[in-house]
Design an enzyme around this catalytic site. Structure first.
Site, PDB file in Angstrom:
ATOM      1  N   GLY A 180      76.743 -32.158  -4.178  1.00 15.62           N
ATOM      2  CA  GLY A 180      75.541 -31.510  -3.674  1.00 15.62           C
ATOM      3  C   GLY A 180      75.438 -30.043  -4.034  1.00 15.62           C
ATOM      4  N   SER A 181      74.263 -29.588  -4.453  1.00 17.25           N
ATOM      5  CA  SER A 181      74.127 -28.223  -4.936  1.00 17.25           C
ATOM      6  C   SER A 181      72.662 -27.866  -5.132  1.00 17.25           C
ATOM      7  CB  SER A 181      74.907 -28.066  -6.237  1.00 17.25           C
ATOM      8  OG  SER A 181      74.709 -29.191  -7.065  1.00 17.25           O
ATOM      9  N   ARG A 182      72.407 -26.692  -5.769  1.00 18.39           N
ATOM     10  CA  ARG A 182      71.038 -26.207  -5.898  1.00 18.39           C
ATOM     11  C   ARG A 182      70.900 -25.345  -7.148  1.00 18.39           C
ATOM     12  NH1 ARG A 182      68.857 -22.404  -1.144  1.00 18.39           N
ATOM     13  NH2 ARG A 182      68.227 -20.762  -2.568  1.00 18.39           N
TER      14      ARG A 182
END
Length: 217
Positions: free
Chosen positions: A184-186
């Site tokens: 999970g990341s952005r």
């Protein structure tokens, strides 16, 4: 299914863990071992799914800003970018869940003029402060339209490893890979204030394909 080169270490660890836990489950639980083995195999399959490399036809772009990752647009706002631009910009943030493809792509074509890695915290990736406090990288490109565009890989609560392959002086091609974030990341993209934003909050993006903005020449 083609797997990303960053998958090697993770898949090796996952394979060993599944084999050991599966053996112990069969040895101690016998027929009831399926209660453990089935969830393990599902998780093992998700690891392969996470590192998949989809086939995508990438075309050349000049004014278009391309979605750098697969995910969901969670923020579009005017901010002050204080690391490189030192001025106000439009920030477009795209959140990636663990089920998304996590290849990171150049949003614009041009020349890489800045790169830097920042160690940091591991706030959840959709947290607004994650852009300035989490482990992250910052890359700036001088676009073909003579604009400076900054984009940032941000580690999330789960993601603990960011890689980026670009160097200052490299040619960037919109839609082509420059890095990878595990789990999970952005991604944040900082654009000139007069940029025409063509996406909206809640949109699902396909990295390398979807146009999220257009810059004036």
């Amino acid at each position: 299914m083609k797997l990303h080169k960053e998958s090697k270490g993770t898949i090796l660890v996952a394979t060993i863990a599944v084999a050991v836990l599966g053996f112990l489950a069969v040895y101690f639980l016998e027929i009831w071992s399926l209660i453990i083995i089935i969830p393990l195999l599902i998780l093992y399959g998700l690891v392969f799914w996470f590192f998949r490399v989809p086939n995508r036809d990438i075309v050349d772009h000049k004014e278009n800003v391309i979605a750098p990752v697969d995910g969901k647009v969670v923020m579009i706002k005017e901010v002050f970018e204080d690391e490189f631009l030192k001025e106000k910009a439009i920030q477009v943030s795209i959140f990636m869940s663990p089920l998304n493809v996590h290849i990171c792509r150049y949003p614009v074509s041009g020349k890489v003029i800045y790169k830097k890695y920042h160690p940091g915290k591991y706030l959840v990736a959709w947290h607004e402060k994650s852009s300035t406090e989490n482990e992250r990288t910052t890359v700036a490109v001088e676009s073909l339209t003579n604009h400076k565009v900054v984009f940032r890989q941000i580690a999330g609560y789960v993601a603990r490893r960011i890689v980026f392959y670009c160097n200052e002086g490299d040619t960037s091609k919109a839609g082509h890979e420059f890095g990878f974030i595990k789990f999970g990341s952005r991604m944040d993209v900082f654009l000139p204030l007069d940029t025409e934003i063509t996406c909206k909050i809640g949109d699902k993006t396909k990295g390398g394909i979807d146009v999220i903005a257009k810059m004036k020449e």
